[in-house]
Each structure stands twice: as C-alpha cells, then as structure tokens.
Motif scaffolding. Structure first.
Motif, PDB file in Angstrom:
ATOM      1  N   VAL A   2      45.778  47.341  50.766  1.00 52.51           N
ATOM      2  CA  VAL A   2      46.347  48.550  51.420  1.00 52.51           C
ATOM      3  C   VAL A   2      47.466  48.831  52.153  1.00 52.51           C
ATOM      4  N   HIS A   3      48.096  49.594  51.746  1.00 54.14           N
ATOM      5  CA  HIS A   3      50.070  49.920  52.293  1.00 54.14           C
ATOM      6  C   HIS A   3      50.052  51.132  52.683  1.00 54.14           C
ATOM      7  N   GLY A   4      51.301  50.897  53.697  1.00 49.65           N
ATOM      8  CA  GLY A   4      52.131  52.024  53.809  1.00 49.65           C
ATOM      9  C   GLY A   4      51.393  52.887  55.165  1.00 49.65           C
ATOM     10  N   SER A   5      51.917  54.306  55.663  1.00 48.66           N
ATOM     11  CA  SER A   5      51.015  54.573  57.118  1.00 48.66           C
ATOM     12  C   SER A   5      51.481  56.478  57.034  1.00 48.66           C
ATOM     13  N   GLY A   6      50.334  57.116  57.586  1.00 46.06           N
ATOM     14  CA  GLY A   6      50.683  58.070  56.994  1.00 46.06           C
ATOM     15  C   GLY A   6      50.004  58.350  55.499  1.00 46.06           C
ATOM     16  N   LEU A   7      50.308  59.649  55.266  1.00 46.87           N
ATOM     17  CA  LEU A   7      50.240  59.887  53.782  1.00 46.87           C
ATOM     18  C   LEU A   7      51.227  59.393  52.883  1.00 46.87           C
ATOM     19  N   TYR A   8      51.407  58.717  52.697  1.00 49.12           N
ATOM     20  CA  TYR A   8      52.440  57.219  52.096  1.00 49.12           C
ATOM     21  C   TYR A   8      52.069  56.245  51.837  1.00 49.12           C
ATOM     22  N   LEU A   9      50.671  56.214  51.582  1.00 46.92           N
ATOM     23  CA  LEU A   9      49.761  55.459  51.066  1.00 46.92           C
ATOM     24  C   LEU A   9      50.029  54.601  49.242  1.00 46.92           C
ATOM     25  N   GLY A  10      50.152  53.185  49.780  1.00 43.37           N
ATOM     26  CA  GLY A  10      49.842  52.377  48.169  1.00 43.37           C
ATOM     27  C   GLY A  10      48.430  51.821  48.115  1.00 43.37           C
ATOM     28  N   LEU A  11      48.397  51.171  46.732  1.00 43.75           N
ATOM     29  CA  LEU A  11      46.816  50.389  46.583  1.00 43.75           C
ATOM     30  C   LEU A  11      47.463  49.197  45.798  1.00 43.75           C
ATOM     31  N   GLU A  12      46.873  48.170  46.598  1.00 43.68           N
ATOM     32  CA  GLU A  12      47.571  47.266  44.933  1.00 43.68           C
ATOM     33  C   GLU A  12      46.009  46.312  43.961  1.00 43.68           C
ATOM     34  N   LEU A  13      46.548  46.578  42.704  1.00 45.36           N
ATOM     35  CA  LEU A  13      45.321  46.717  42.438  1.00 45.36           C
ATOM     36  C   LEU A  13      45.950  44.850  42.085  1.00 45.36           C
ATOM     37  N   VAL A  14      44.623  44.279  41.657  1.00 44.12           N
ATOM     38  CA  VAL A  14      44.520  42.612  41.595  1.00 44.12           C
ATOM     39  C   VAL A  14      43.152  42.370  40.672  1.00 44.12           C
ATOM     40  N   ARG A  15      43.646  41.932  40.474  1.00 43.49           N
ATOM     41  CA  ARG A  15      42.069  40.943  38.987  1.00 43.49           C
ATOM     42  C   ARG A  15      41.703  40.228  39.929  1.00 43.49           C
ATOM     43  N   ASP A  16      42.219  39.199  40.989  1.00 40.70           N
ATOM     44  CA  ASP A  16      41.529  38.165  41.157  1.00 40.70           C
ATOM     45  C   ASP A  16      42.379  38.259  43.160  1.00 40.70           C
ATOM     46  N   ARG A  17      41.592  38.704  43.434  1.00 36.17           N
ATOM     47  CA  ARG A  17      41.920  38.723  45.068  1.00 36.17           C
ATOM     48  C   ARG A  17      42.365  36.974  45.657  1.00 36.17           C
ATOM     49  N   THR A  18      42.224  36.248  45.251  1.00 34.26           N
ATOM     50  CA  THR A  18      42.422  34.595  45.291  1.00 34.26           C
ATOM     51  C   THR A  18      43.771  33.641  45.377  1.00 34.26           C
ATOM     52  N   THR A  19      44.113  34.517  43.656  1.00 34.49           N
ATOM     53  CA  THR A  19      45.032  34.501  42.805  1.00 34.49           C
ATOM     54  C   THR A  19      46.717  34.958  43.542  1.00 34.49           C
ATOM     55  N   PRO A  20      46.874  36.293  44.031  1.00 36.52           N
ATOM     56  CA  PRO A  20      46.328  37.165  43.400  1.00 36.52           C
ATOM     57  C   PRO A  20      46.656  38.066  42.421  1.00 36.52           C
ATOM     58  N   GLU A  21      46.175  37.469  41.095  1.00 33.27           N
ATOM     59  CA  GLU A  21      46.804  37.996  39.786  1.00 33.27           C
ATOM     60  C   GLU A  21      46.857  40.298  39.663  1.00 33.27           C
ATOM     61  N   PRO A  22      48.343  40.124  39.463  1.00 37.97           N
ATOM     62  CA  PRO A  22      48.419  41.524  39.388  1.00 37.97           C
ATOM     63  C   PRO A  22      47.000  42.268  38.035  1.00 37.97           C
ATOM     64  N   ALA A  23      46.847  43.548  38.541  1.00 39.71           N
ATOM     65  CA  ALA A  23      45.991  43.695  37.679  1.00 39.71           C
ATOM     66  C   ALA A  23      46.821  45.484  36.714  1.00 39.71           C
ATOM     67  N   THR A  24      48.060  45.190  35.945  1.00 40.98           N
ATOM     68  CA  THR A  24      48.431  45.471  35.124  1.00 40.98           C
ATOM     69  C   THR A  24      47.942  46.958  34.849  1.00 40.98           C
ATOM     70  N   GLU A  25      47.645  46.323  33.567  1.00 38.82           N
ATOM     71  CA  GLU A  25      46.495  47.134  32.873  1.00 38.82           C
ATOM     72  C   GLU A  25      45.907  48.415  33.274  1.00 38.82           C
ATOM     73  N   GLU A  26      44.528  47.623  34.563  1.00 37.06           N
ATOM     74  CA  GLU A  26      44.049  48.520  34.914  1.00 37.06           C
ATOM     75  C   GLU A  26      44.505  49.438  35.532  1.00 37.06           C
ATOM     76  N   THR A  27      45.451  48.753  36.426  1.00 34.39           N
ATOM     77  CA  THR A  27      46.651  50.201  37.209  1.00 34.39           C
ATOM     78  C   THR A  27      46.730  51.601  35.860  1.00 34.39           C
ATOM     79  N   ALA A  28      47.047  51.183  35.135  1.00 33.90           N
ATOM     80  CA  ALA A  28      47.327  51.769  34.039  1.00 33.90           C
ATOM     81  C   ALA A  28      46.516  52.839  33.230  1.00 33.90           C
TER      82      ALA A  28
END
Length: 72
Positions: free
Chosen positions: A24-50
């Motif tokens: 979870v990134h950001g502060s106040g109401l300017y926040l974002g989630l980084e979605l990953v397929r695997d937290r250990t690698t962290p492989e991006p979850a591009t299709e899941e995000t879409a």
C-alpha cells in the motif's frame, strides 16, 4: 488526514487477507495498491489489475492502473 489514515489502515488489513496486495503506497487520500501474483518475486499482476479496475467501474468507482507494469 484522519480519513486517509483510516483508509490506509483498512487497505493494509486487506493486504493481510489477500496475497495479491503486495504493498500500500501513498498518504492522505492519495493511496494506491501494488498488486502482485507472488509476493516473494514480486511478479506484477497486470491482468488481474485490469479485471479489478473493470469490476470497480461496474460498481461505479473509477480507478486507473498505473506504474510501469500497470499493476498499481
């Protein structure tokens, strides 16, 4: 700041429950989630995000994927 802090805490709690939430990134109401397929690698979850962005739009909430891998 109180609302933003509360929202960030709730998003972090979701991260404890769902492994797709890598960070979870950001502060106040300017926040974002980084979605990953695997937290250990962290492989991006591009299709899941879409898919999540499309579903949120169906629910009336506009969210946009960002970042180099469009997973934030």
């Amino acid at each position: 700041m109180t609302v933003g802090r509360h929202l960030k805490q709730r998003l972090k709690a979701l991260g404890d429950r769902y492994s797709i939430i890598g960070a979870v990134h950001g502060s106040g109401l300017y926040l974002g989630l980084e979605l990953v397929r695997d937290r250990t690698t962290p492989e991006p979850a591009t299709e899941e995000t879409a898919e999540l962005c499309d579903r949120m739009l169906d629910l009336g909430v506009i969210v946009q994927p960002t970042g180099d891998h469009l997973n934030s």
